[in-house]
Design a protein around this motif. Structure first.
Motif, PDB file in Angstrom:
ATOM      1  N   GLU A  10      33.333  -1.526  15.537  1.00  0.00           N
ATOM      2  CA  GLU A  10      34.274  -2.815  15.386  1.00  0.00           C
ATOM      3  C   GLU A  10      35.510  -2.268  14.464  1.00  0.00           C
ATOM      4  N   GLU A  11      35.422  -1.385  13.877  1.00  0.00           N
ATOM      5  CA  GLU A  11      36.738  -0.686  13.249  1.00  0.00           C
ATOM      6  C   GLU A  11      37.738  -0.206  14.064  1.00  0.00           C
ATOM      7  N   SER A  12      37.324   0.569  14.839  1.00  0.00           N
ATOM      8  CA  SER A  12      38.072   1.222  15.998  1.00  0.00           C
ATOM      9  C   SER A  12      38.766   0.040  16.981  1.00  0.00           C
ATOM     10  N   ALA A  13      37.897  -0.926  17.227  1.00  0.00           N
ATOM     11  CA  ALA A  13      38.452  -1.854  18.007  1.00  0.00           C
ATOM     12  C   ALA A  13      39.673  -2.516  17.357  1.00  0.00           C
ATOM     13  N   SER A  14      39.316  -2.949  15.844  1.00  0.00           N
ATOM     14  CA  SER A  14      40.538  -3.541  15.372  1.00  0.00           C
ATOM     15  C   SER A  14      41.562  -2.731  15.007  1.00  0.00           C
ATOM     16  N   ALA A  15      41.606  -1.316  14.827  1.00  0.00           N
ATOM     17  CA  ALA A  15      42.571  -0.519  14.888  1.00  0.00           C
ATOM     18  C   ALA A  15      43.436  -0.444  15.995  1.00  0.00           C
ATOM     19  N   LEU A  16      42.738  -0.505  17.144  1.00  0.00           N
ATOM     20  CA  LEU A  16      43.390  -0.531  18.467  1.00  0.00           C
ATOM     21  C   LEU A  16      44.272  -1.725  19.018  1.00  0.00           C
ATOM     22  N   THR A  17      43.595  -2.735  18.299  1.00  0.00           N
ATOM     23  CA  THR A  17      44.171  -4.270  18.520  1.00  0.00           C
ATOM     24  C   THR A  17      45.054  -4.705  17.342  1.00  0.00           C
ATOM     25  N   TYR A  18      45.322  -4.100  16.224  1.00  0.00           N
ATOM     26  CA  TYR A  18      46.140  -4.282  15.342  1.00  0.00           C
ATOM     27  C   TYR A  18      47.639  -4.671  15.873  1.00  0.00           C
ATOM     28  N   GLY A  19      48.096  -5.984  15.631  1.00  0.00           N
ATOM     29  CA  GLY A  19      49.403  -6.237  15.851  1.00  0.00           C
ATOM     30  C   GLY A  19      49.460  -6.991  17.257  1.00  0.00           C
ATOM     31  N   MET A  20      48.511  -6.820  17.798  1.00  0.00           N
ATOM     32  CA  MET A  20      48.495  -7.584  19.129  1.00  0.00           C
ATOM     33  C   MET A  20      48.508  -9.111  19.045  1.00  0.00           C
ATOM     34  N   SER A  21      49.078  -9.771  20.068  1.00  0.00           N
ATOM     35  CA  SER A  21      48.863 -11.159  20.006  1.00  0.00           C
ATOM     36  C   SER A  21      47.483 -11.589  20.307  1.00  0.00           C
ATOM     37  N   SER A  27      42.682 -12.133  26.508  1.00  0.00           N
ATOM     38  CA  SER A  27      43.124 -12.008  27.849  1.00  0.00           C
ATOM     39  C   SER A  27      42.263 -11.540  28.963  1.00  0.00           C
ATOM     40  N   GLY A  28      41.307 -10.473  28.360  1.00  0.00           N
ATOM     41  CA  GLY A  28      40.461  -9.606  29.247  1.00  0.00           C
ATOM     42  C   GLY A  28      41.228  -8.417  29.733  1.00  0.00           C
ATOM     43  N   LEU A  29      42.351  -8.200  29.522  1.00  0.00           N
ATOM     44  CA  LEU A  29      43.100  -6.827  29.823  1.00  0.00           C
ATOM     45  C   LEU A  29      42.455  -5.751  29.349  1.00  0.00           C
ATOM     46  N   LEU A  30      42.193  -5.971  28.109  1.00  0.00           N
ATOM     47  CA  LEU A  30      41.734  -4.708  27.188  1.00  0.00           C
ATOM     48  C   LEU A  30      40.330  -4.119  27.990  1.00  0.00           C
TER      49      LEU A  30
END
Length: 108
Positions: A10-21, A27-30
């Motif tokens: 969860e921490e890794s996912a949040s770090a990767l998505t930080y700043g994304m809308s 959207s499912g793109l990730l």
């Protein structure tokens, strides 16, 4: 999945998505990118990097008086690094790659 592993994911996912809308995150793109092969991910990253508009603000902080290294300076730096490696200093290739994998999660 144990709690510790879930927290890391969860921490890794949040770090990767930080700043994304939220639209992009939802959207499912990730998920589609996650399903790509390693080679396709590398191609996508190269494509995005090459098509990205240059960030002019990053260049504004550069010192205009800073000169590029001369060939002699570059060779001296290479000689210094090789001497350090011969003395057993520096990092091995595996140590360097492990450091990259920790910071750049898509290399795992």
């Amino acid at each position: 999945m144990d709690t510790r592993h879930r927290d890391i994911v969860e921490e890794s996912a949040s770090a990767l998505t930080y700043g994304m809308s939220s639209e992009l995150r939802e959207s499912g793109l990730l998920g589609k990118v996650r399903d790509l092969s390693h080679d396709d991910k590398a191609c996508l990253i190269r494509y995005l990097h090459e098509t990205e508009a240059p960030d002019i603000a990053a260049f504004e902080d550069l010192d205009d008086n800073q000169q590029p290294y001369t060939l002699e300076e570059l060779n001296a730096r290479i000689d210094e690094a090789e001497a350090e490696a011969e003395r057993g200093g520096g990092k091995s290739f595996d140590e360097m790659m492990n450091g990259f994998r920790e910071k750049l999660l898509w290399l795992k």
